[in-house]
Structures are given as C-alpha cells and as structure tokens.
Design an enzyme around this catalytic site. Structure first.
Site, PDB file in Angstrom:
ATOM      1  N   CYS A   1       0.811  -1.219   0.000  1.00  0.00           N
ATOM      2  CA  CYS A   1       0.000   0.000   0.000  1.00  0.00           C
ATOM      3  C   CYS A   1       0.846   1.272   0.000  1.00  0.00           C
ATOM      4  O   CYS A   1       0.319   2.357  -0.220  1.00  0.00           O
ATOM      5  CB  CYS A   1      -0.957  -0.014   1.193  1.00  0.00           C
ATOM      6  SG  CYS A   1      -2.005  -1.469   1.179  1.00  0.00           S
TER       7      CYS A   1
ATOM      8  N   HIS B   1      -3.172   6.852   3.261  1.00  0.00           N
ATOM      9  CA  HIS B   1      -3.604   5.565   2.712  1.00  0.00           C
ATOM     10  C   HIS B   1      -4.922   5.177   3.371  1.00  0.00           C
ATOM     11  O   HIS B   1      -5.056   5.207   4.596  1.00  0.00           O
ATOM     12  CB  HIS B   1      -2.528   4.502   2.976  1.00  0.00           C
ATOM     13  CG  HIS B   1      -3.011   3.120   2.681  1.00  0.00           C
ATOM     14  ND1 HIS B   1      -3.644   2.806   1.510  1.00  0.00           N
ATOM     15  CD2 HIS B   1      -2.979   1.981   3.411  1.00  0.00           C
ATOM     16  CE1 HIS B   1      -3.977   1.531   1.535  1.00  0.00           C
ATOM     17  NE2 HIS B   1      -3.593   1.007   2.673  1.00  0.00           N
TER      18      HIS B   1
ATOM     19  N   ASN C   1     -10.055  -0.442   1.041  1.00  0.00           N
ATOM     20  CA  ASN C   1      -8.603  -0.325   0.881  1.00  0.00           C
ATOM     21  C   ASN C   1      -8.226  -0.803  -0.520  1.00  0.00           C
ATOM     22  O   ASN C   1      -8.308  -2.000  -0.803  1.00  0.00           O
ATOM     23  CB  ASN C   1      -7.932  -1.185   1.963  1.00  0.00           C
ATOM     24  CG  ASN C   1      -6.416  -1.158   1.891  1.00  0.00           C
ATOM     25  OD1 ASN C   1      -5.842  -0.692   0.911  1.00  0.00           O
ATOM     26  ND2 ASN C   1      -5.771  -1.671   2.926  1.00  0.00           N
TER      27      ASN C   1
HETATM   28  N1  ACO Z   1     -17.502  -9.158  10.939  1.00  0.00           N
HETATM   29  C1  ACO Z   1     -17.797  -9.485  12.204  1.00  0.00           C
HETATM   30  N2  ACO Z   1     -16.883  -9.867  13.116  1.00  0.00           N
HETATM   31  C2  ACO Z   1     -15.611  -9.904  12.692  1.00  0.00           C
HETATM   32  C3  ACO Z   1     -15.216  -9.567  11.380  1.00  0.00           C
HETATM   33  C4  ACO Z   1     -16.224  -9.185  10.490  1.00  0.00           C
HETATM   34  N3  ACO Z   1     -15.976  -8.834   9.222  1.00  0.00           N
HETATM   35  N4  ACO Z   1     -13.868  -9.687  11.267  1.00  0.00           N
HETATM   36  C5  ACO Z   1     -13.410 -10.083  12.474  1.00  0.00           C
HETATM   37  N5  ACO Z   1     -14.457 -10.215  13.321  1.00  0.00           N
HETATM   38  C6  ACO Z   1     -14.456 -10.634  14.714  1.00  0.00           C
HETATM   39  C7  ACO Z   1     -13.209 -11.398  15.093  1.00  0.00           C
HETATM   40  O1  ACO Z   1     -13.364 -12.772  14.766  1.00  0.00           O
HETATM   41  C8  ACO Z   1     -13.164 -11.154  16.580  1.00  0.00           C
HETATM   42  O2  ACO Z   1     -14.058 -12.047  17.205  1.00  0.00           O
HETATM   43  P1  ACO Z   1     -13.658 -12.727  18.606  1.00  0.00           P
HETATM   44  O3  ACO Z   1     -13.469 -11.572  19.568  1.00  0.00           O
HETATM   45  O4  ACO Z   1     -14.834 -13.569  18.908  1.00  0.00           O
HETATM   46  O5  ACO Z   1     -12.394 -13.480  18.339  1.00  0.00           O
HETATM   47  C9  ACO Z   1     -13.729  -9.745  16.732  1.00  0.00           C
HETATM   48  O6  ACO Z   1     -14.445  -9.480  15.526  1.00  0.00           O
HETATM   49  C10 ACO Z   1     -12.683  -8.700  16.945  1.00  0.00           C
HETATM   50  O7  ACO Z   1     -11.695  -8.864  15.935  1.00  0.00           O
HETATM   51  P2  ACO Z   1     -10.414  -7.994  15.907  1.00  0.00           P
HETATM   52  O8  ACO Z   1      -9.458  -8.519  14.875  1.00  0.00           O
HETATM   53  O9  ACO Z   1      -9.937  -7.801  17.311  1.00  0.00           O
HETATM   54  O10 ACO Z   1     -11.032  -6.618  15.399  1.00  0.00           O
HETATM   55  P3  ACO Z   1     -10.294  -5.254  15.321  1.00  0.00           P
HETATM   56  O11 ACO Z   1     -11.034  -4.259  16.107  1.00  0.00           O
HETATM   57  O12 ACO Z   1      -8.818  -5.364  15.515  1.00  0.00           O
HETATM   58  O13 ACO Z   1     -10.531  -4.857  13.786  1.00  0.00           O
HETATM   59  C11 ACO Z   1      -9.409  -4.846  11.658  1.00  0.00           C
HETATM   60  C12 ACO Z   1     -10.022  -5.708  12.760  1.00  0.00           C
HETATM   61  C13 ACO Z   1     -10.500  -3.957  11.072  1.00  0.00           C
HETATM   62  C14 ACO Z   1      -8.871  -5.748  10.579  1.00  0.00           C
HETATM   63  C15 ACO Z   1      -8.295  -3.964  12.265  1.00  0.00           C
HETATM   64  O14 ACO Z   1      -7.416  -4.756  13.040  1.00  0.00           O
HETATM   65  C16 ACO Z   1      -7.506  -3.248  11.223  1.00  0.00           C
HETATM   66  O15 ACO Z   1      -8.009  -2.388  10.533  1.00  0.00           O
HETATM   67  N6  ACO Z   1      -6.182  -3.539  11.098  1.00  0.00           N
HETATM   68  C17 ACO Z   1      -5.348  -2.922  10.113  1.00  0.00           C
HETATM   69  C18 ACO Z   1      -5.549  -3.613   8.838  1.00  0.00           C
HETATM   70  C19 ACO Z   1      -4.939  -2.881   7.681  1.00  0.00           C
HETATM   71  O16 ACO Z   1      -4.820  -1.689   7.688  1.00  0.00           O
HETATM   72  N7  ACO Z   1      -4.579  -3.639   6.657  1.00  0.00           N
HETATM   73  C20 ACO Z   1      -4.107  -3.108   5.429  1.00  0.00           C
HETATM   74  C21 ACO Z   1      -2.640  -2.917   5.449  1.00  0.00           C
HETATM   75  S1  ACO Z   1      -2.150  -2.092   4.014  1.00  0.00           S
HETATM   76  C22 ACO Z   1      -1.568  -3.185   2.875  1.00  0.00           C
HETATM   77  O17 ACO Z   1      -0.396  -3.264   2.669  1.00  0.00           O
HETATM   78  C23 ACO Z   1      -2.558  -4.047   2.061  1.00  0.00           C
END
Ligand code: ACO
Length: 330
Positions: free
Chosen positions: A117, A257, A287
């Site tokens: 990204c 980003h 994204n």
């Molecule tokens: N719908 C419902 N529940 C979900 C979903 C979904 N789509 N996805 C995950 N959950 C659940 C998980 O299973 C977890 O359940 P549990 O507590 O029973 O285990 C709960 O929701 C919480 O999950 P977390 O992973 O703790 O959620 P978090 O608040 O961290 O959000 C997210 C997840 C949105 C992915 C966040 O961590 C994030 O944005 N991280 C950065 C990701 C990013 O920017 N990636 C791109 C990088 S750039 C590149 O190079 C491509």
C-alpha cells in the site's frame, strides 16, 4: 539530502474504479458479518470489485489515459512508467510492460515495484530520483490493484476490507507549482509475516497442495498491522515535514492511505488536524492498496479540496512493512 530538487511537479492525475459495487449489506449475505461491524470497525460502507475479465492493467490503462489527457501530454513524451501493484497481470512480465503499448508510451522505460500500500509513494520517490539522474523530463506512476482476486471471500476478517481500483500521476520537470518538496520512506522486514499471500511465488508455488490449504489468498494479522500503522504514518509525516522545514500546523490537507477510518483519525489526532483537513474516501472504495493514494489525490483535486499554495501531505503504510510520506506545495 531527502529534499526534492525544485521544479518536479504533478501535472496530471486520473483514477478509475470498476462499476460493480459490493456493499456491506451484500457481504452480510456472503460471510458472518454485519454492516454495523464493518462500518464501526473500519469506516468502509462499500467497495468496487473488478469483473472476472478485468486485470490490474485494465484499470491502470483507464486511470493512465485520464491522467495523460488531464496533463495535456502526448503519450510519446513520457520517459518513464513505474507501476506499483501487488496484483500484477502476470508473475512475468511486468504489468508496466503490458500497459506500455496500450497507452502508447513507446519512449518510456517501464517496470513494476512491490511495496504494497506504500507502492504509489515509493513509485513517486523513485520517479523523482530517476528524472533527476537520467535527465527524464516526464514520468508517470500508476498504482493499481485488484486484490479482490487474492482475497478469500469466505474469510470475514479480510474480505470486508479491500476493493479494486487504479490511480495515475504524471510528473514533469521544471514546472512551477504542484511541486514535490520533501519525502520520507522506510521499511521494516521484521513485519513480513503480518500481511502476506503465502503461495504463488518461488517459496510456495501454485500447487494443488497449497491451494487445498487456501495459501493463494491474502492472510493478515490485523491487530499487528493496526498497531504499527499509526506510528509509522505519524512519524514518517513528521520526518518529511522536518525535511521541508515545515510544522504540523502548516498542513492544509492530509491524504493518507485509506485502510481504516480509526487509523486515519488516530494519525490526524496526533498531527492535531481537524477532520476537514483529512481526505477520506474509504467509505466508498475500501482499501485499494497501491491505488489508494493516487485515487484519493485525484478525487481531492476534482472536488476542489486543494488550492494553489496549499501544503498537501501524502502518507502510507503497507505490507513488508513499508511506509512513506511526501510533502507537496501545490
Ligand atoms: N464481521 C464481524 N466480526 C468480525 C469480522 C467481520 N468482518 N472480522 C473479524 N471479526 C471478529 C473477530 O473474529 C473477533 O471475534 P472474537 O473476539 O470472537 O475473536 C472480533 O471481531 C474482533 O476482531 P479484531 O481482529 O480484534 O477486530 P479489530 O477491532 O482489531 O478490527 C481490523 C479488525 C479492522 C482488521 C483492524 O485490526 C484493522 O483495521 N487492522 C489494520 C488492517 C490494515 O490496515 N490492513 C491493510 C494494510 S495495508 C496493505 O499493505 C494491504
């Protein structure tokens, strides 16, 4: 040392996203998720998804031709094309090579880079450097990604995050205004496992055994990426501002980003920026990886969010880990 020389300017931008819209409500029918979860955790409401027949170069061609037209530049004037992508048409040859004849860039040196990204930021910095050392007058960078084809559509933790798109930027030497004035970039390979597509390269070729384990799809430790993202972008922006002898309060528009609204708001808070000084379009596109920054820049220009003389800051982070920031004086 990290300052750009005077007079390398952005003279045209263009972007393209596929027509097909997939909303959070559509995803509710595909995986165990809700619009409420996706909106509150990410800020994303919908994303654009390419057709089965559309590859990264197809999106890039559309963005690139708009950028050339907007710049008023003939294709044959372009000396250099750098394409940033994590979803190339082929493992070999480069997507830039596929694009070159179709855009008519017959005099351009063409190649791809892989910086996830942060790809468009890396490409801009490399283009500037090559323009200077090779005496190129005109360059084009394109960020294009079709990560929908690398996402596991049964994995709710990743499939809700990404969308497809392309953005292009044309640069010219010795033009006043819209100048690149300083930059910061960096990498930390100790984060290589946080975000990867395990199969498809020489480590794990596409074999039935890997496909059986879904190794051809993107895997992410979202929490680890999240934790690093805010720090990487914040400190990178500060370093780039410092190179330009500017301060946080000089920023007129931050174009980050577009990964997650919570990450963007945290970075903006650390930079003491009000919400109207941050470009946000992830609600519409999710994204789009390497395309995210050039699409957001193009939209900011089209929407009249940038005025002559404004200090505009581009900043990104991505898999690798990679990061980078560029300060523009418009
Ligand atoms: N719908 C419902 N529940 C979900 C979903 C979904 N789509 N996805 C995950 N959950 C659940 C998980 O299973 C977890 O359940 P549990 O507590 O029973 O285990 C709960 O929701 C919480 O999950 P977390 O992973 O703790 O959620 P978090 O608040 O961290 O959000 C997210 C997840 C949105 C992915 C966040 O961590 C994030 O944005 N991280 C950065 C990701 C990013 O920017 N990636 C791109 C990088 S750039 C590149 O190079 C491509």
């Amino acid at each position: 040392m990290l300052k750009f020389p005077d007079g390398i300017s952005i003279v045209g931008t263009g972007s393209y996203v596929p027509d097909k819209i997939v909303s959070n409500f559509d995803l509710e029918k595909m995986v165990d998720t809700t619009d409420e979860w996706i909106t509150t955790r990410t800020g994303i409401q919908e994303r654009r998804i390419a057709q089965a027949s559309e590859a990264a170069s197809d999106l890039a061609l559309k963005a690139g031709s708009i950028a050339l037209k907007q710049a008023g530049i003939a294709a044959k004037e372009v000396d250099l094309l750098i394409v940033a992508t994590q979803s190339p048409d082929y493992q070999l040859p480069s997507t830039a090579a596929v694009i070159q004849p179709k855009l008519g860039l017959k005099n351009a040196v063409c190649f791809d880079i892989s910086a996830a990204c942060s790809g468009a930021i890396y490409a801009l910095i490399m283009a500037e450097s090559l323009m200077k050392t090779c005496n190129y007058n005109t360059a084009m960078i394109i960020g294009t990604d079709v990560l929908s084809k690398s996402v596991d559509w049964s994995d709710r933790s990743t499939c809700v995050l990404f969308g497809d798109g392309a953005g292009a930027i044309v640069l010219k030497m010795n033009i006043k205004g819209r100048n690149l004035i300083s930059f910061d970039w960096g990498s930390d390979g100790s984060g290589v496992d946080f975000l990867k597509i395990p199969a498809g390269g020489s480590r794990n070729p596409i074999l039935a055994s890997n496909i059986d384990q879904n190794q051809q799809y993107l895997k992410m430790d979202g929490k680890k990426v999240y934790k690093h993202a805010t720090d990487m972008m914040y400190h990178s922006v500060l370093r780039a501002l410092n190179q330009a002898q500017l301060k946080k309060n000089n920023i007129d528009l931050l174009i980050p980003h577009q990964a997650n609204i919570r990450i963007l708001k945290t970075v903006a808070k650390k930079l003491s920026l009000p919400q109207d000084k941050i470009m946000i379009n992830l609600d519409k596109y999710g994204n789009t990886a390497a395309a995210s920054i050039p699409i957001a820049l193009d939209e900011a220009i089209v929407q009249g969010k940038i005025q002559s003389g404004d200090i505009v800051v581009l900043t990104a982070f991505g898999a690798g880990l990679t990061w980078g920031s560029i300060i523009l004086c418009w």
